[in-house]
Design an enzyme around this catalytic site. Structure first.
Site, PDB file in Angstrom:
ATOM      1  N   SER A 160       7.808  33.512 -44.354  1.00  0.00           N
ATOM      2  CA  SER A 160       7.290  32.165 -44.101  1.00  0.00           C
ATOM      3  C   SER A 160       8.423  31.298 -43.583  1.00  0.00           C
ATOM      4  O   SER A 160       9.403  31.044 -44.299  1.00  0.00           O
ATOM      5  CB  SER A 160       6.726  31.559 -45.388  1.00  0.00           C
ATOM      6  OG  SER A 160       6.567  30.160 -45.205  1.00  0.00           O
ATOM      7  N   HIS A 180       4.870  34.117 -40.761  1.00  0.00           N
ATOM      8  CA  HIS A 180       3.864  33.302 -41.445  1.00  0.00           C
ATOM      9  C   HIS A 180       4.180  31.821 -41.210  1.00  0.00           C
ATOM     10  O   HIS A 180       5.307  31.364 -41.475  1.00  0.00           O
ATOM     11  CB  HIS A 180       3.901  33.631 -42.946  1.00  0.00           C
ATOM     12  CG  HIS A 180       2.840  32.965 -43.748  1.00  0.00           C
ATOM     13  ND1 HIS A 180       1.545  33.444 -43.838  1.00  0.00           N
ATOM     14  CD2 HIS A 180       2.879  31.843 -44.522  1.00  0.00           C
ATOM     15  CE1 HIS A 180       0.837  32.655 -44.637  1.00  0.00           C
ATOM     16  NE2 HIS A 180       1.624  31.671 -45.058  1.00  0.00           N
ATOM     17  N   ASP A 200       3.121  27.951 -42.021  1.00  0.00           N
ATOM     18  CA  ASP A 200       2.388  27.107 -42.962  1.00  0.00           C
ATOM     19  C   ASP A 200       2.141  25.717 -42.401  1.00  0.00           C
ATOM     20  O   ASP A 200       3.054  24.885 -42.365  1.00  0.00           O
ATOM     21  CB  ASP A 200       3.192  26.993 -44.268  1.00  0.00           C
ATOM     22  CG  ASP A 200       3.138  28.270 -45.077  1.00  0.00           C
ATOM     23  OD1 ASP A 200       2.028  28.774 -45.305  1.00  0.00           O
ATOM     24  OD2 ASP A 200       4.213  28.770 -45.463  1.00  0.00           O
ATOM     25  N   MET A 248       0.464  22.119 -42.793  1.00  0.00           N
ATOM     26  CA  MET A 248      -0.014  21.245 -43.876  1.00  0.00           C
ATOM     27  C   MET A 248      -0.275  19.841 -43.335  1.00  0.00           C
ATOM     28  O   MET A 248       0.545  19.315 -42.581  1.00  0.00           O
ATOM     29  CB  MET A 248       1.048  21.140 -44.970  1.00  0.00           C
ATOM     30  CG  MET A 248       1.483  22.479 -45.527  1.00  0.00           C
ATOM     31  SD  MET A 248       2.764  22.255 -46.773  1.00  0.00           S
ATOM     32  CE  MET A 248       3.213  23.957 -47.081  1.00  0.00           C
ATOM     33  N   HIS A 302      -1.364  29.811 -41.313  1.00  0.00           N
ATOM     34  CA  HIS A 302      -2.050  29.465 -42.565  1.00  0.00           C
ATOM     35  C   HIS A 302      -2.343  27.965 -42.534  1.00  0.00           C
ATOM     36  O   HIS A 302      -1.436  27.150 -42.696  1.00  0.00           O
ATOM     37  CB  HIS A 302      -1.106  29.842 -43.734  1.00  0.00           C
ATOM     38  CG  HIS A 302      -1.632  29.498 -45.082  1.00  0.00           C
ATOM     39  ND1 HIS A 302      -0.834  29.536 -46.224  1.00  0.00           N
ATOM     40  CD2 HIS A 302      -2.853  29.112 -45.517  1.00  0.00           C
ATOM     41  CE1 HIS A 302      -1.549  29.186 -47.271  1.00  0.00           C
ATOM     42  NE2 HIS A 302      -2.780  28.924 -46.864  1.00  0.00           N
ATOM     43  N   MET A 346      -3.418  24.871 -44.119  1.00  0.00           N
ATOM     44  CA  MET A 346      -3.678  24.139 -45.362  1.00  0.00           C
ATOM     45  C   MET A 346      -4.063  22.720 -44.956  1.00  0.00           C
ATOM     46  O   MET A 346      -3.295  21.772 -45.122  1.00  0.00           O
ATOM     47  CB  MET A 346      -2.424  24.162 -46.248  1.00  0.00           C
ATOM     48  CG  MET A 346      -2.204  25.501 -46.920  1.00  0.00           C
ATOM     49  SD  MET A 346      -0.521  25.708 -47.528  1.00  0.00           S
ATOM     50  CE  MET A 346       0.268  26.252 -46.023  1.00  0.00           C
ATOM     51  N   MET A 357      -3.738  32.811 -52.985  1.00  0.00           N
ATOM     52  CA  MET A 357      -2.555  31.966 -53.254  1.00  0.00           C
ATOM     53  C   MET A 357      -2.033  32.270 -54.659  1.00  0.00           C
ATOM     54  O   MET A 357      -2.796  32.272 -55.629  1.00  0.00           O
ATOM     55  CB  MET A 357      -2.917  30.474 -53.164  1.00  0.00           C
ATOM     56  CG  MET A 357      -3.203  29.954 -51.766  1.00  0.00           C
ATOM     57  SD  MET A 357      -1.923  30.313 -50.535  1.00  0.00           S
ATOM     58  CE  MET A 357      -0.471  29.552 -51.250  1.00  0.00           C
ATOM     59  N   ASP A 384       0.756  34.917 -51.367  1.00  0.00           N
ATOM     60  CA  ASP A 384       1.624  33.882 -50.803  1.00  0.00           C
ATOM     61  C   ASP A 384       2.044  32.912 -51.910  1.00  0.00           C
ATOM     62  O   ASP A 384       1.199  32.261 -52.517  1.00  0.00           O
ATOM     63  CB  ASP A 384       0.814  33.144 -49.717  1.00  0.00           C
ATOM     64  CG  ASP A 384       1.608  32.098 -48.972  1.00  0.00           C
ATOM     65  OD1 ASP A 384       2.815  31.970 -49.194  1.00  0.00           O
ATOM     66  OD2 ASP A 384       0.989  31.403 -48.137  1.00  0.00           O
TER      67      ASP A 384
HETATM   68  C1  DX5 Z   1       2.936  27.463 -50.030  1.00  0.00           C
HETATM   69  C2  DX5 Z   1       3.008  28.161 -48.680  1.00  0.00           C
HETATM   70  C3  DX5 Z   1       3.861  29.370 -48.714  1.00  0.00           C
HETATM   71  C4  DX5 Z   1       5.301  29.137 -48.970  1.00  0.00           C
HETATM   72  C5  DX5 Z   1       5.854  30.334 -49.691  1.00  0.00           C
HETATM   73  O1  DX5 Z   1       2.273  26.284 -49.865  1.00  0.00           O
HETATM   74  O2  DX5 Z   1       1.730  28.541 -48.267  1.00  0.00           O
HETATM   75  O3  DX5 Z   1       3.712  30.200 -47.563  1.00  0.00           O
HETATM   76  O4  DX5 Z   1       6.025  28.877 -47.799  1.00  0.00           O
HETATM   77  O5  DX5 Z   1       7.127  30.025 -50.050  1.00  0.00           O
HETATM   78  P1  DX5 Z   1       7.943  30.772 -51.184  1.00  0.00           P
HETATM   79  O6  DX5 Z   1       8.007  32.200 -50.782  1.00  0.00           O
HETATM   80  O7  DX5 Z   1       9.264  30.078 -51.127  1.00  0.00           O
HETATM   81  O8  DX5 Z   1       7.201  30.561 -52.457  1.00  0.00           O
HETATM   82 ZN    ZN Z   2       1.334  30.186 -46.545  1.00  0.00          ZN
END
Ligand code: DX5
Ligand code: ZN
Length: 225
Positions: free
Chosen positions: A15, A40, A42, A44, A73, A75, A143, A181
């Protein structure tokens, strides 16, 4: 079918949320050279989760900088409205079952646009909520932290959902990937793989690792143990 699914290699998806954004190109290359399978990303929106990360422009930059498949991903509260803006830079687009949209229509739209479709569920969401969609997805993202931030602690109680997904997949002869994740490292990754996960997302563990290639190999070796 079941046997093939069970023997597929575990895929490793760093990620980039945990990467050093001042040198993102180098960080992507570091992950590629280390043997990552996917990147990956993320996304948000500050509404669905209590954080704002990045959007389509950064995803396009990553896509240009790498030949690896991109695992986006979302969110975000309205994935139905925004997913088309990620189609050009995403190989896979994962949306949340809890967001405000018609889940079946969004998944269908993602596939029709030429991407694979993933569905995710938060720690508080029961497995039964994703069941109606499992025949129409390429990936289920369980998750293992409350989404929003990297660097949180893995929630082992989520393994019941990973197990339920693996059982459902085998019972119905399906082949969707099961991705986890949040808080994934060599120790928690092992627990996930033992319960049926076959895609491991890891941010902090990989990008903050002094030896990222060894960490990737370690995660990858979990299937064969
Ligand atoms: C959480 C994200 C993850 C995050 C994982 O909201 O969806 O992908 O980046 O990070 P680590 O591996 O540091 O928990
Ligand atoms: Zn993620």
């Amino acid at each position: 079918m079941t046997k093939d699914v069970d023997s597929r290699p575990v895929l490793i998806a760093p990620s980039i949320l945990a990467a050093d954004f001042s040198r993102l190109g180098d960080e992507i290359r570091r992950a590629e050279i280390a043997g990552a399978d996917w990147l990956h990303l993320d996304v948000m929106d500050g509404t669905f989760v209590d954080n704002i990360s990045f959007g389509p422009m950064v995803c396009e930059t990553v896509k240009k900088a790498s030949s690896l498949p991109t695992d986006v991903h979302l969110m975000i509260q309205r994935p139905d409205h925004y997913f088309p803006r990620f189609v050009g830079s995403a190989s896979n687009i994962t949306v949340h079952v809890e967001s405000s949209h018609n889940v079946a229509t969004t998944l269908e739209g993602i596939r029709a646009a030429g991407c694979t479709a993933g569905l995710s569920l938060n720690p508080a969401t029961p497995f039964e909520q994703v069941e109606p969609y499992l025949e129409s997805i390429d990936l289920l993202l369980v998750m293992t932290v409350v989404p929003g931030f990297g660097g949180q602690s893995f929630m082992p109680e989520m393994m019941a959902k990973v197990k339920a997904a693996a059982e459902f997949r085998s019972r119905h002869g399906l082949d969707f990937r099961i991705e986890v994740d949040g808080g994934i490292n060599a120790e928690t990754g092992r627990i996930c793989v033992q319960n049926g996960a076959d895609v491991l997302v890891a941010g902090t563990y990989l990008f903050h690792s002094p030896a990222i290639a060894e960490s990737v190999s370690l995660l990858r070796s979990l299937r064969t143990e």
